[in-house]
Scaffold this active site. Structure first.
Site, PDB file in Angstrom:
ATOM      1  CE  LYS A  64      -5.669  -1.256  -1.037  1.00 57.17           C
ATOM      2  NZ  LYS A  64      -4.477  -0.668  -0.396  1.00 57.17           N
ATOM      3  CG  ASP A 122      -2.153   2.048   6.475  1.00 60.02           C
ATOM      4  OD1 ASP A 122      -2.442   1.678   5.306  1.00 60.02           O
ATOM      5  OD2 ASP A 122      -2.689   3.033   7.016  1.00 60.02           O
ATOM      6  CG  ASP A 136      -1.956   1.071   1.209  1.00 58.52           C
ATOM      7  OD1 ASP A 136      -2.448   1.397   0.114  1.00 58.52           O
ATOM      8  OD2 ASP A 136      -2.275   1.606   2.277  1.00 58.52           O
ATOM      9  CG  ASP A 148      -1.811   7.622   0.734  1.00 55.05           C
ATOM     10  OD1 ASP A 148      -1.016   8.576   0.808  1.00 55.05           O
ATOM     11  OD2 ASP A 148      -2.543   7.423  -0.242  1.00 55.05           O
TER      12      ASP A 148
END
Length: 269
Positions: free
Chosen positions: A181, A206, A10, A12
């Site tokens: 996602k 995250d 990912d 961010d």
């Protein structure tokens, strides 16, 4: 397990946060490149094209080629092309989504489209949302790039695709099909783009609810980093768990060839 892994990561919360480099992210990507390890940077954000995102990442100090960036907009365009090649769509979104659909051969129109495609934008228009509702009621299929209800900004959270999708769903009674996602479809399309297999691929994220969820659904090993949304405490609330929990991607330095070789899955608390 194979000692040679590929990576989906990912963006961010893993590599950058609010336009700032997360410490160690540049070294992590450099190690992947230096060792010839395949990787793709994933994002549910459909606003930007890969070229735009490359420029954004360069400003933070990360050099990621366009072909190593995979967005929910690209995944949506691939999905629609597989479902109805050379179709038509009414789009609410930005250049990242419209460009991907154009390149897939789609015609963008507000006259009897095959699909209404909802993506991310910082300027959601009530007029456009109303048009989307009427087109869906008239028979257009409802697609959304991702289910994220909010997105980050310097000032605080912003309503995102998932929130606007809920509004349209409430008005029409039609549920959208979310491509991004945690739909494993995005993971599988990324694996095809990378040319690798799920058994030898790691998903780093995250967020438990999107990144880890999607990785598990797609049969990947998963790594949760604590530099973004999820914490050790919040991760405990989910009925599934990542393969590995680490403070940041910097913890993978020196072990990208096989991040699980010396460490069994640690306890979340």
């Amino acid at each position: 397990m194979s000692a040679r892994w590929s990576y989906l990561t990912d963006m961010d919360g893993v590599l950058v946060r609010e336009e700032h480099l997360i410490k160690g992210a540049d070294d992590f990507l450099a190690e992947l490149r230096d060792n010839g390890i395949k990787f793709l940077v994933l994002t549910n954000n459909s606003i930007y094209t890969p070229r735009d995102l490359r420029a954004r990442l360069l400003r933070t100090g990360l050099d990621v080629p366009e072909e190593a960036i995979w967005t929910s907009a690209l995944a949506t365009a691939k999905f629609l092309d597989s479902q109805r090649p050379n179709g038509s769509a009414f789009v609410i979104g930005e250049a990242g989504l419209t460009t991907a659909l154009h390149e897939a051969g789609y015609v963008l129109t507000d006259r009897d489209p095959d699909y209404v495609v909802l993506g991310e934008t910082r300027t959601y228009s009530f007029t456009a949302i109303t048009k989307a509702i009427r087109l869906i009621e008239a028979g257009a299929k409802f697609i959304a790039t991702n289910p994220d209800p909010t997105g980050p900004s310097v000032e605080g959270v912003l309503p995102a695709t998932g929130s606007i999708a809920a509004l349209i769903e409430r008005a029409t009674g039609r549920s959208p099909y979310f491509v991004g996602k945690p739909n494993p479809l995005m993971m599988r399309s990324a694996l095809r783009a990378l040319g690798t297999h799920s058994e030898h691929t790691v998903m780093i994220g995250d967020r438990m609810d999107t990144d880890v969820h999607a990785g598990i659904e797609a049969g990947l090993q998963t790594v949760l980093v604590l530099t973004g949304i999820s914490t050790r405490e919040s991760a405990e609330r989910y009925p599934y768990r990542p393969t590995l929990v680490i403070d940041s991607v910097a913890d993978l330095l020196g072990r990208t060839g096989d991040p699980f070789a010396t460490d069994p899955p640690p306890p979340l608390s």
